[in-house]
Design an enzyme around this catalytic site. Structure first.
Site, PDB file in Angstrom:
ATOM      1  N   GLY A   3     -47.799  80.823 122.540  1.00 21.76           N
ATOM      2  CA  GLY A   3     -48.390  82.105 123.079  1.00 21.76           C
ATOM      3  C   GLY A   3     -49.727  81.643 123.109  1.00 21.76           C
ATOM      4  N   HIS A  62     -41.436  81.417 118.681  1.00 21.65           N
ATOM      5  CA  HIS A  62     -41.169  81.968 117.275  1.00 21.65           C
ATOM      6  C   HIS A  62     -41.387  83.411 117.013  1.00 21.65           C
ATOM      7  CE1 HIS A  62     -45.449  82.523 115.703  1.00 21.65           C
ATOM      8  NE2 HIS A  62     -45.777  81.930 116.967  1.00 21.65           N
ATOM      9  N   THR A  73     -46.449  64.665 126.893  1.00 21.25           N
ATOM     10  CA  THR A  73     -44.850  64.583 126.818  1.00 21.25           C
ATOM     11  C   THR A  73     -44.275  66.015 126.161  1.00 21.25           C
ATOM     12  OG1 THR A  73     -45.019  62.257 126.384  1.00 21.25           O
ATOM     13  CG2 THR A  73     -43.107  63.534 125.746  1.00 21.25           C
ATOM     14  N   CYS A 123     -52.847  85.824 112.221  1.00 15.76           N
ATOM     15  CA  CYS A 123     -54.097  85.054 112.388  1.00 15.76           C
ATOM     16  C   CYS A 123     -55.441  85.404 111.808  1.00 15.76           C
ATOM     17  CB  CYS A 123     -54.498  84.789 113.803  1.00 15.76           C
ATOM     18  SG  CYS A 123     -53.177  84.740 114.705  1.00 15.76           S
TER      19      CYS A 123
HETATM   20  N1  PLP Z   1     -50.093  86.870 121.501  1.00  9.39           N
HETATM   21  C1  PLP Z   1     -49.665  87.729 120.747  1.00  9.39           C
HETATM   22  C2  PLP Z   1     -49.693  89.204 121.261  1.00  9.39           C
HETATM   23  C3  PLP Z   1     -49.533  87.273 119.498  1.00  9.39           C
HETATM   24  O1  PLP Z   1     -48.819  88.339 118.602  1.00  9.39           O
HETATM   25  C4  PLP Z   1     -49.565  86.007 119.049  1.00  9.39           C
HETATM   26  C5  PLP Z   1     -49.112  85.488 117.994  1.00  9.39           C
HETATM   27  O2  PLP Z   1     -49.218  86.169 116.750  1.00  9.39           O
HETATM   28  C6  PLP Z   1     -49.999  85.009 120.205  1.00  9.39           C
HETATM   29  C7  PLP Z   1     -50.512  85.592 121.353  1.00  9.39           C
HETATM   30  C8  PLP Z   1     -50.101  83.618 119.845  1.00  9.39           C
HETATM   31  O3  PLP Z   1     -48.925  83.090 119.904  1.00  9.39           O
HETATM   32  P1  PLP Z   1     -48.536  81.590 119.111  1.00  9.39           P
HETATM   33  O4  PLP Z   1     -48.421  81.742 117.708  1.00  9.39           O
HETATM   34  O5  PLP Z   1     -47.201  81.260 119.842  1.00  9.39           O
HETATM   35  O6  PLP Z   1     -49.684  80.734 119.577  1.00  9.39           O
END
Ligand code: PLP
Length: 486
Positions: free
Chosen positions: A84, A214, A250, A338
């Protein structure tokens, strides 16, 4: 009350109860099987023209077909990414850089994921103007605010489909109608909704949409960006011509195949999963709101993700609550994964007008397809227990245990972590640390600003003056004196 790891009738498995599905979902065994098959086959590089390469490409295109199906897009509109975060970066930076000749104004909402907010910040540093749209107390962007802030040079608006912390679902269709009328591109971060809310990119009116495997029982390390046919986007990675020249490198084939399998399963099972998960959420909300009048539910009461419950306890820092819950085998979170180490109040909650002190008591429970009603009832009981202990502590401070001797009444231990920028894991497992007793003072010398910040965040997180930390159920009291030059 049954401890975690007790017999099946308690509903608590040996691994405890996982209620942090917004952070990541466990991989579905059927997805794991599909992804592992790629590792065990003689698979080539999807860009190679020999047989194994062609087989790899075929597997990748099948996955693309399923991912496209999940959001009702065409397969050629799907660009595989590493997740994401990369999809969000590609959407914002790639679009802004490709379209800057048309204007340099973009808008994002105040409660976006940091993948969007930090990308917007980077664009601002590159000379773009960024408007950060406010949200109301339920975490919603007012489509009229979008309209009011449109300028001639606005090229892109990015508003997330649903928020990862409080679960509020935005009125993307309405915003999409406005952006279409204005001829402005609309991106939505659907990382939290893909697989839990049926998505049709045309109905939403979006031009770009981010996904992450995920979050819907697929593997980490795979994501995708939907880019509407004809939209101009520049790559943010330079290299090979993979993914229509938009994502060099890749491809991560096992993860992509897993993502395809997860998308296929999600499409078939969304309705049943959502019904089950919403039932758990509603039961949980009812249970916890009845526990204490001081508990408040964050986010929109109706327009919220089926599995999201975000509450403020009102008192008791979330770090302490999470430690107590974790000791009961309950794995929840304080908000975004995060941010779980940064003990600042959540930017989402503060943007919703929740005062800092209250925001620091927030807990997020996000349910998944494999959670049960028994688990929800168990969490409710454990939260009730936590609140009773808290109330007793307020009424009779001495009931919380022996009064803490002030720091400085024990021995002074010095620890030198100069040269380390990430000293915490080393410090916590050191002999020095395990020899600390209540009242001791630990003085740490650090010379890296990141290490200092880390230590300060950590000491702050552990709570009251004098700093307490729960380790193996014992409260150790110590203080970390200013680094550098004591
Ligand atoms: N955007 C949102 C709303 C998310 O909740 C997250 C992950 O928690 C992300 C982006 C980032 O996704 P990724 O963990 O696949 O990089």
């Amino acid at each position: 009350m049954p401890p975690p790891g007790s017999p099946p009738e308690s509903g608590v498995s040996m691994k405890g109860i996982y209620v942090d599905h917004a952070a990541t979902t466990p991989i579905d065994p059927r997805v794991l099987q599909a992804a592992s098959a790629v590792y065990s086959l003689p698979c080539g590089n999807p860009s190679s023209s020999h047989r194994p390469g062609m087989d790899a490409r075929e597997a990748m295109e099948k996955a693309r077909f399923h991912v496209a199906g999940l959001i009702h897009a065409a397969p050629e509109e799907i660009i595989f990414t590493s997740g994401g975060t990369e999809a969000d970066n590609l959407a914002l930076k790639g679009f802004a850089l490709a379209n800057r000749h048309r204007g340099k104004h973009i808008m994002v909402s105040a409660i976006e994921h940091h993948a969007i907010l930090h990308s917007a910040k980077r664009l601002r540093a590159l000379g773009f103007e960024v408007t950060v749209l406010p949200v109301d107390s339920a975490g919603r962007v007012d489509p009229l605010d979008v309209q009011k802030n449109l300028r001639k040079k606005t090229i892109l608006i990015s508003i997330m489909h649903a928020n990862n912390e409080v679960g509020t679902v935005q009125e993307i269709e309405e915003i999409g109608r406005l952006t279409r009328e204005a001829g402005v591109a609309l991106h939505t971060d659907a990382v939290q909704t893909a697989g839990s809310i049926p998505i049709d990119v045309d109905r939403l009116g979006v031009d770009m949409l981010s996904l992450s495997a995920h979050k819907f029982y697929g593997p980490p390390g795979a994501g995708a960006l939907y880019i509407r046919k004809g939209l101009k986007v520049l790559p943010i990675l330079d290299g090979g011509a993979q993914e229509h020249g938009l994502r060099a490198g890749t491809e991560n084939l096992p993860a992509i195949v897993g993502m395809g399998a997860a998308a296929q399963l999600a499409q078939a099972e969304t309705a049943a999963r959502t019904e089950h998960i919403r039932g758990l959420r509603d039961l949980f909300i009812k249970t916890i709101l009845a526990l204490d009048k001081g508990i408040t539910l964050n986010g929109h009461p109706q327009a919220r993700l089926a599995g999201n419950v975000n509450i403020c306890l009102g008192s008791t820092g979330n770090k302490e609550s999470l430690e107590t819950l974790s000791a009961s085998g309950i794995h929840a979170s304080a908000g975004s994964a995060c941010n779980s180490h940064a003990l600042k109040p959540s930017h989402v909650l503060t943007a919703m007008g929740i005062p800092r002190e209250k925001a620091l008591t927030a807990l997020r429970f996000t349910f998944g397809k494999d959670n049960s009603r028994e688990e929800v009832e168990y969490i409710g009981r454990e939260l009730g227990r936590l609140l009773r202990v808290r109330a007793r502590r307020h009424q009779h401070p001495s009931a919380a245990g022996p009064a803490k001797p002030p720091p400085g009444t024990g021995k002074i231990i010095d620890l030198d972590v100069r040269g380390l920028y990430c000293p915490l894991p080393i410090l916590k497992t050191s002999e020095t640390f395990s020899s600390l007793r209540i009242g001791d003072v630990l003085r740490v010398v650090a010379d890296d600003p990141a290490a200092e910040a880390d230590l300060q965040n950590w000491t702050r997180s552990t709570g009251q003056e004098g700093v307490g930390l729960l380790r193996n159920g014992t409260k150790i009291c110590f203080s970390i004196r200013k680094c550098k030059d004591f």
